[in-house]
Design a protein around this motif. Structure first.
Motif, PDB file in Angstrom:
ATOM      1  N   LEU A  93       8.471 -46.685  86.799  1.00 17.58           N
ATOM      2  CA  LEU A  93       9.446 -47.288  85.896  1.00 17.58           C
ATOM      3  C   LEU A  93       9.722 -48.756  86.202  1.00 17.58           C
ATOM      4  N   TRP A  99       8.150 -48.584  79.459  1.00 20.93           N
ATOM      5  CA  TRP A  99       8.543 -47.780  78.300  1.00 20.93           C
ATOM      6  C   TRP A  99       7.390 -47.619  77.313  1.00 20.93           C
ATOM      7  N   VAL A 102       5.613 -44.711  78.898  1.00 25.31           N
ATOM      8  CA  VAL A 102       6.327 -43.458  78.683  1.00 25.31           C
ATOM      9  C   VAL A 102       6.113 -42.966  77.255  1.00 25.31           C
ATOM     10  N   CYS A 103       6.236 -43.849  76.290  1.00 30.29           N
ATOM     11  CA  CYS A 103       6.039 -43.448  74.883  1.00 30.29           C
ATOM     12  C   CYS A 103       4.614 -42.972  74.636  1.00 30.29           C
ATOM     13  N   THR A 152      10.019 -36.122  78.948  1.00 28.61           N
ATOM     14  CA  THR A 152      11.036 -37.073  78.518  1.00 28.61           C
ATOM     15  C   THR A 152      12.331 -36.880  79.297  1.00 28.61           C
ATOM     16  N   SER A 159      15.716 -42.321  85.283  1.00 29.33           N
ATOM     17  CA  SER A 159      16.261 -43.628  84.899  1.00 29.33           C
ATOM     18  C   SER A 159      17.771 -43.653  85.076  1.00 29.33           C
TER      19      SER A 159
END
Length: 170
Positions: A93, A99, A102-103, A152, A159
Protein backbone atom coordinates in the motif's frame (compact mmCIF):
# COMPACT_ATOMS: atom_id res chain seq x y z
CA UNK A 1 30.89 7.59 -11.75
CA UNK A 2 31.94 6.29 -8.33
CA UNK A 3 29.23 4.87 -6.13
CA UNK A 4 29.26 4.94 -2.39
CA UNK A 5 29.57 1.56 -0.75
CA UNK A 6 27.40 2.67 2.16
CA UNK A 7 24.37 3.61 0.07
CA UNK A 8 22.80 1.24 -2.44
CA UNK A 9 22.09 2.71 -5.84
CA UNK A 10 18.43 3.38 -6.58
CA UNK A 11 16.70 3.90 -9.86
CA UNK A 12 15.51 6.43 -10.79
CA UNK A 13 17.84 8.73 -8.87
CA UNK A 14 15.99 10.91 -6.37
CA UNK A 15 16.63 13.99 -8.48
CA UNK A 16 14.54 12.51 -11.34
CA UNK A 17 11.83 10.79 -9.29
CA UNK A 18 8.54 12.58 -8.95
CA UNK A 19 6.46 12.68 -5.80
CA UNK A 20 5.17 9.25 -4.81
CA UNK A 21 1.43 9.88 -5.37
CA UNK A 22 2.09 11.16 -8.90
CA UNK A 23 4.46 8.40 -9.95
CA UNK A 24 2.59 6.11 -12.34
CA UNK A 25 2.54 2.40 -11.75
CA UNK A 26 4.06 0.38 -14.60
CA UNK A 27 1.42 -1.24 -16.83
CA UNK A 28 3.24 -4.56 -16.54
CA UNK A 29 2.52 -4.59 -12.80
CA UNK A 30 -1.18 -4.04 -13.39
CA UNK A 31 -1.20 -6.69 -16.09
CA UNK A 32 0.53 -9.11 -13.74
CA UNK A 33 -2.02 -8.60 -10.95
CA UNK A 34 -5.00 -8.94 -13.26
CA UNK A 35 -3.64 -12.00 -15.05
CA UNK A 36 -2.55 -13.71 -11.82
CA UNK A 37 -6.04 -13.36 -10.34
CA UNK A 38 -7.69 -14.55 -13.54
CA UNK A 39 -5.36 -17.56 -13.79
CA UNK A 40 -5.91 -18.49 -10.15
CA UNK A 41 -9.63 -18.92 -10.92
CA UNK A 42 -9.35 -22.13 -12.97
CA UNK A 43 -7.03 -23.59 -10.31
CA UNK A 44 -9.71 -22.92 -7.70
CA UNK A 45 -12.32 -24.44 -10.02
CA UNK A 46 -10.30 -27.66 -10.32
CA UNK A 47 -9.77 -27.78 -6.56
CA UNK A 48 -13.48 -27.19 -6.02
CA UNK A 49 -14.44 -30.08 -8.29
CA UNK A 50 -11.88 -32.41 -6.67
CA UNK A 51 -12.66 -31.54 -3.04
CA UNK A 52 -16.45 -31.21 -3.18
CA UNK A 53 -18.97 -33.92 -2.40
CA UNK A 54 -20.47 -35.05 -5.67
CA UNK A 55 -17.32 -34.01 -7.49
CA UNK A 56 -14.41 -36.17 -8.53
CA UNK A 57 -13.97 -38.62 -5.68
CA UNK A 58 -16.84 -38.92 -3.23
CA UNK A 59 -20.48 -38.10 -2.62
CA UNK A 60 -23.63 -38.42 -4.63
CA UNK A 61 -24.92 -35.47 -6.63
CA UNK A 62 -28.51 -36.56 -6.16
CA UNK A 63 -28.41 -36.12 -2.37
CA UNK A 64 -29.61 -32.65 -1.43
CA UNK A 65 -27.47 -32.71 1.73
CA UNK A 66 -24.30 -32.46 -0.38
CA UNK A 67 -25.39 -29.36 -2.27
CA UNK A 68 -24.70 -26.98 0.60
CA UNK A 69 -21.35 -28.64 1.34
CA UNK A 70 -20.39 -28.27 -2.33
CA UNK A 71 -21.08 -24.54 -2.23
CA UNK A 72 -19.26 -24.17 1.09
CA UNK A 73 -16.13 -25.83 -0.30
CA UNK A 74 -15.96 -23.23 -3.07
CA UNK A 75 -16.72 -20.49 -0.55
CA UNK A 76 -13.86 -21.64 1.67
CA UNK A 77 -11.43 -21.80 -1.22
CA UNK A 78 -12.42 -18.33 -2.37
CA UNK A 79 -12.19 -16.96 1.18
CA UNK A 80 -8.63 -18.24 1.52
CA UNK A 81 -7.71 -16.81 -1.89
CA UNK A 82 -9.27 -13.44 -1.01
CA UNK A 83 -7.46 -13.18 2.32
CA UNK A 84 -4.11 -14.09 0.76
CA UNK A 85 -4.58 -11.66 -2.13
CA UNK A 86 -5.69 -8.91 0.24
CA UNK A 87 -2.69 -9.53 2.48
CA UNK A 88 -0.32 -9.37 -0.49
CA UNK A 89 -1.92 -6.13 -1.65
CA UNK A 90 -1.89 -4.56 1.82
CA UNK A 91 1.87 -5.14 2.01
CA UNK A 92 2.24 -2.89 -1.04
CA UNK A 93 0.00 0.00 0.00
CA UNK A 94 2.92 2.39 0.51
CA UNK A 95 4.20 1.90 -3.04
CA UNK A 96 3.16 4.25 -5.85
CA UNK A 97 0.00 3.27 -7.67
CA UNK A 98 -1.35 1.18 -4.80
CA UNK A 99 -5.01 1.85 -5.50
CA UNK A 100 -4.62 1.13 -9.20
CA UNK A 101 -3.08 -2.20 -8.20
CA UNK A 102 -5.90 -2.94 -5.74
CA UNK A 103 -8.61 -2.14 -8.30
CA UNK A 104 -6.91 -4.29 -10.93
CA UNK A 105 -6.58 -7.21 -8.52
CA UNK A 106 -10.23 -6.95 -7.47
CA UNK A 107 -11.44 -6.88 -11.08
CA UNK A 108 -9.13 -9.81 -11.85
CA UNK A 109 -10.50 -11.72 -8.86
CA UNK A 110 -14.06 -11.16 -10.09
CA UNK A 111 -13.04 -12.67 -13.42
CA UNK A 112 -11.14 -15.44 -11.61
CA UNK A 113 -14.19 -16.25 -9.50
CA UNK A 114 -16.38 -16.54 -12.58
CA UNK A 115 -13.75 -18.77 -14.21
CA UNK A 116 -13.58 -20.94 -11.07
CA UNK A 117 -17.30 -21.59 -11.23
CA UNK A 118 -17.20 -22.22 -14.97
CA UNK A 119 -14.24 -24.63 -14.78
CA UNK A 120 -15.71 -26.55 -11.82
CA UNK A 121 -19.09 -26.91 -13.49
CA UNK A 122 -17.45 -27.78 -16.79
CA UNK A 123 -15.42 -30.56 -15.19
CA UNK A 124 -18.55 -31.81 -13.45
CA UNK A 125 -20.42 -31.97 -16.75
CA UNK A 126 -17.47 -33.48 -18.60
CA UNK A 127 -16.85 -36.33 -16.19
CA UNK A 128 -20.45 -37.10 -15.23
CA UNK A 129 -21.09 -39.00 -18.43
CA UNK A 130 -23.25 -36.42 -20.12
CA UNK A 131 -26.18 -34.41 -18.90
CA UNK A 132 -27.44 -35.90 -15.67
CA UNK A 133 -30.52 -35.12 -13.67
CA UNK A 134 -28.43 -33.57 -10.88
CA UNK A 135 -25.51 -31.63 -12.42
CA UNK A 136 -22.46 -30.38 -10.53
CA UNK A 137 -23.42 -26.71 -10.26
CA UNK A 138 -23.07 -23.83 -7.85
CA UNK A 139 -26.47 -23.42 -6.24
CA UNK A 140 -25.67 -20.29 -4.19
CA UNK A 141 -24.44 -17.71 -6.68
CA UNK A 142 -23.43 -15.30 -3.92
CA UNK A 143 -20.52 -17.61 -3.11
CA UNK A 144 -18.82 -16.35 -6.27
CA UNK A 145 -18.51 -12.88 -4.68
CA UNK A 146 -16.54 -14.06 -1.64
CA UNK A 147 -13.07 -13.83 -3.23
CA UNK A 148 -13.22 -10.18 -4.40
CA UNK A 149 -15.13 -9.15 -1.27
CA UNK A 150 -12.58 -10.77 1.06
CA UNK A 151 -9.65 -9.19 -0.79
CA UNK A 152 -11.30 -5.76 -0.66
CA UNK A 153 -12.16 -6.14 3.04
CA UNK A 154 -8.61 -7.14 3.98
CA UNK A 155 -7.15 -4.16 2.11
CA UNK A 156 -9.72 -1.84 3.69
CA UNK A 157 -9.00 -3.08 7.21
CA UNK A 158 -5.23 -2.89 6.64
CA UNK A 159 -5.59 0.70 5.40
CA UNK A 160 -7.82 1.63 8.31
CA UNK A 161 -5.46 0.10 10.87
CA UNK A 162 -2.54 1.80 9.16
CA UNK A 163 -4.27 5.17 9.56
CA UNK A 164 -5.14 4.49 13.19
CA UNK A 165 -1.65 3.38 14.16
CA UNK A 166 0.30 6.12 12.38
CA UNK A 167 1.60 8.77 14.73
CA UNK A 168 1.56 12.35 13.47
CA UNK A 169 4.92 13.92 12.67
CA UNK A 170 5.95 16.80 14.92
Amino acid sequence: MPSSSTQPATYPPPVYAGPAPHTPVPPSSLLWWGAAMALLGPVLGILWWVASPGGAFYGDRAEAETWLARDLVLGGLELVAGVVVGWLLSNRLELPGAWQRVCTAVVGSVLGSVLAVAVGQGLGALFSGGASEFPFVLRSLGVAAIWPAAATLVVFLASLLGLLLVRPKR
